[in-house]
Scaffold this motif. Sequence first.
Motif, PDB file in Angstrom:
ATOM      1  N   CYS A  23       0.738  -1.123   0.079  1.00 19.97           N
ATOM      2  CA  CYS A  23       0.028   0.043   0.208  1.00 19.97           C
ATOM      3  C   CYS A  23       0.937   1.143  -0.196  1.00 19.97           C
ATOM      4  O   CYS A  23       0.561   2.289  -0.624  1.00 19.97           O
ATOM      5  N   TYR A  24       2.003   1.084   0.995  1.00 17.67           N
ATOM      6  CA  TYR A  24       2.988   2.171   0.720  1.00 17.67           C
ATOM      7  C   TYR A  24       3.983   1.620   1.460  1.00 17.67           C
ATOM      8  O   TYR A  24       4.131   0.807   2.274  1.00 17.67           O
ATOM      9  N   GLY A  25       5.349   2.221   0.920  1.00 17.83           N
ATOM     10  CA  GLY A  25       6.561   1.701   1.508  1.00 17.83           C
ATOM     11  C   GLY A  25       7.106   0.872   0.482  1.00 17.83           C
ATOM     12  O   GLY A  25       7.069   0.771  -0.569  1.00 17.83           O
ATOM     13  N   GLU A  26       8.183   0.202   1.052  1.00 13.18           N
ATOM     14  CA  GLU A  26       8.980  -0.783   0.476  1.00 13.18           C
ATOM     15  C   GLU A  26       8.956  -2.235   0.897  1.00 13.18           C
ATOM     16  O   GLU A  26       8.969  -2.597   2.196  1.00 13.18           O
ATOM     17  N   VAL A  27       8.755  -3.254  -0.096  1.00 13.60           N
ATOM     18  CA  VAL A  27       8.767  -4.729   0.348  1.00 13.60           C
ATOM     19  C   VAL A  27       9.656  -5.550  -0.489  1.00 13.60           C
ATOM     20  O   VAL A  27       9.593  -5.175  -1.746  1.00 13.60           O
ATOM     21  N   ASP A  28      10.307  -6.477  -0.137  1.00 13.12           N
ATOM     22  CA  ASP A  28      11.010  -7.766  -1.076  1.00 13.12           C
ATOM     23  C   ASP A  28      10.157  -8.795  -1.157  1.00 13.12           C
ATOM     24  O   ASP A  28       9.850  -9.288   0.009  1.00 13.12           O
TER      25      ASP A  28
END
Length: 166
Positions: A102-107
């Motif tokens: 939804c927002y931010g950073e993900v691996d």
Amino acid sequence: HVHGFRAPPGTSIKPGDRVLTGPDTQMRFAVGEDAFLMRPLTSLRIDGSTLISGLRVLTGGLLAVFGKSGQRTIRTATLTAGIRGTGVYVEASSIMSYFCTCYGEVDLECVTYNSRLRVRSDNHRANFIYGRVDSGRSIVDAPVVNHTNAELAELEKMVGRTSPLG
């Protein structure tokens, strides 16, 4: 339910707990600087000793907002997601997962095929992660479904923050 027992309002949820919602039940809870909304028929295990280090979503849907301290991991049957101070929504089944940054950073990592994708988002970027692929890719773009900016704002408010999505 927490550890198989009915959980009345105010029940303490902590790392090591297994939490399950019924067919007509949603559950909101916070642990430290992280807040969660479990959808009906969701089964979740919280990993960690004193702080949350990760979550295992066995079935169902989970909306979550995470604080900036430390990295968290969300696991499903098909996915491992490394989370850093972000808002996410995940739906899990035994054959595929839906994951929205939804927002931010993900691996994101597909556990079956060892394929990876780093996702950065300011306003919802969703993916399907398939456990079995006959041809093509195991991580593909998906539409944004089943969660709202208002729900994310409610969760952020539970832990004293303002949602970046308004």
